[in-house]
Design a protein around this motif. Structure first.
Motif, PDB file in Angstrom:
ATOM      1  N   ARG A 207       0.849  -1.201   0.000  1.00 32.30           N
ATOM      2  CA  ARG A 207       0.000   0.000   0.000  1.00 32.30           C
ATOM      3  C   ARG A 207       0.880   1.245   0.000  1.00 32.30           C
ATOM      4  O   ARG A 207       1.856   1.319   0.745  1.00 32.30           O
ATOM      5  N   VAL A 208       0.504   2.219  -0.833  1.00 28.98           N
ATOM      6  CA  VAL A 208       1.178   3.517  -0.853  1.00 28.98           C
ATOM      7  C   VAL A 208       0.151   4.584  -0.514  1.00 28.98           C
ATOM      8  O   VAL A 208      -0.859   4.728  -1.209  1.00 28.98           O
TER       9      VAL A 208
ATOM     10  N   TRP B 217       2.067   8.721  -8.838  1.00 30.86           N
ATOM     11  CA  TRP B 217       0.703   8.181  -8.788  1.00 30.86           C
ATOM     12  C   TRP B 217       0.375   7.478 -10.111  1.00 30.86           C
ATOM     13  O   TRP B 217      -0.105   6.348 -10.128  1.00 30.86           O
TER      14      TRP B 217
ATOM     15  N   LEU C 297       2.351   4.193 -10.792  1.00 34.32           N
ATOM     16  CA  LEU C 297       1.928   3.048  -9.978  1.00 34.32           C
ATOM     17  C   LEU C 297       0.540   2.535 -10.367  1.00 34.32           C
ATOM     18  O   LEU C 297       0.125   1.465  -9.913  1.00 34.32           O
TER      19      LEU C 297
ATOM     20  N   ARG D 191      -3.097   2.201  -4.062  1.00 34.08           N
ATOM     21  CA  ARG D 191      -2.807   3.623  -3.846  1.00 34.08           C
ATOM     22  C   ARG D 191      -3.952   4.310  -3.106  1.00 34.08           C
ATOM     23  O   ARG D 191      -5.120   4.059  -3.394  1.00 34.08           O
TER      24      ARG D 191
ATOM     25  N   TYR E  47      -4.856   8.432  -1.702  1.00 34.05           N
ATOM     26  CA  TYR E  47      -4.458   9.846  -1.717  1.00 34.05           C
ATOM     27  C   TYR E  47      -5.208  10.588  -0.617  1.00 34.05           C
ATOM     28  O   TYR E  47      -6.438  10.530  -0.548  1.00 34.05           O
TER      29      TYR E  47
ATOM     30  N   ASP F 263      -7.475   3.331  -5.062  1.00 32.85           N
ATOM     31  CA  ASP F 263      -7.719   2.307  -6.072  1.00 32.85           C
ATOM     32  C   ASP F 263      -9.007   1.594  -5.723  1.00 32.85           C
ATOM     33  O   ASP F 263      -9.295   1.344  -4.546  1.00 32.85           O
TER      34      ASP F 263
END
Length: 152
Positions: free
Chosen positions: A2-3, A120, A123, A131, A133, A147
């Motif tokens: 996970r980012v 972003w 990926l 992802r 944000y 996502d």
């Protein structure tokens, strides 16, 4: 993996890092905080010491024999000497080494927003990357995008 992308806005960098670090420590997780700028790492080191006696965040600057024991390690490189599975990018400069961690926190500001947008997009569609944000507004963090796929 996970980012989490965090657009700082009015939120002070040091305060955001301290808050994320405190949450991870509460979950018995370790954290590696990365920035190229040693002056930034020194500021973060002071901030984490100055949290007060009730909320001290145990940490060290990388490069010492006790690095493996540190719950939070501040470093110029992305090598998790403290065995962290969480990486926090404090300087807005994406590192592909983040993809080897379970979770990456990517903090960026108005000066590094274009690199964050590029990251972003780069990926997107990578099956192994989820992802999220986040933006700071009205004194709190709000998730603005994620996502759509569900994690297993």
């Amino acid at each position: 993996m996970r980012v989490d992308f965090y657009q700082l806005g009015a939120a002070p960098l040091e305060q955001v890092i301290a808050g994320l670090a405190e949450k991870l420590l509460g979950q018995d997780e370790r954290l590696l905080v990365v920035a190229e700028d040693e002056a930034l790492l020194a500021r973060l080191d002071r901030q984490l010491w100055d949290q007060g006696p009730a909320s001290f965040l145990p940490h060290a600057v990388a490069g010492r024999a006790e690095d493996p024991r540190q719950p939070i390690l501040l470093s110029t490189g992305a090598d998790p000497a403290n065995r962290a599975r969480n990486l926090l990018i404090a300087d807005g400069k994406w590192r592909d080494a983040a993809l080897a961690f379970n979770r990456a926190f990517y903090l960026f500001d108005s000066e590094t927003i274009e690199e964050a947008r590029d990251t972003w997009r780069s990926l997107a569609g990578r099956e192994e990357v989820e992802r999220h944000y986040w933006a700071y507004a009205d004194g709190r963090w709000a998730e603005k995008s994620a996502d759509s796929r569900q994690s297993a």
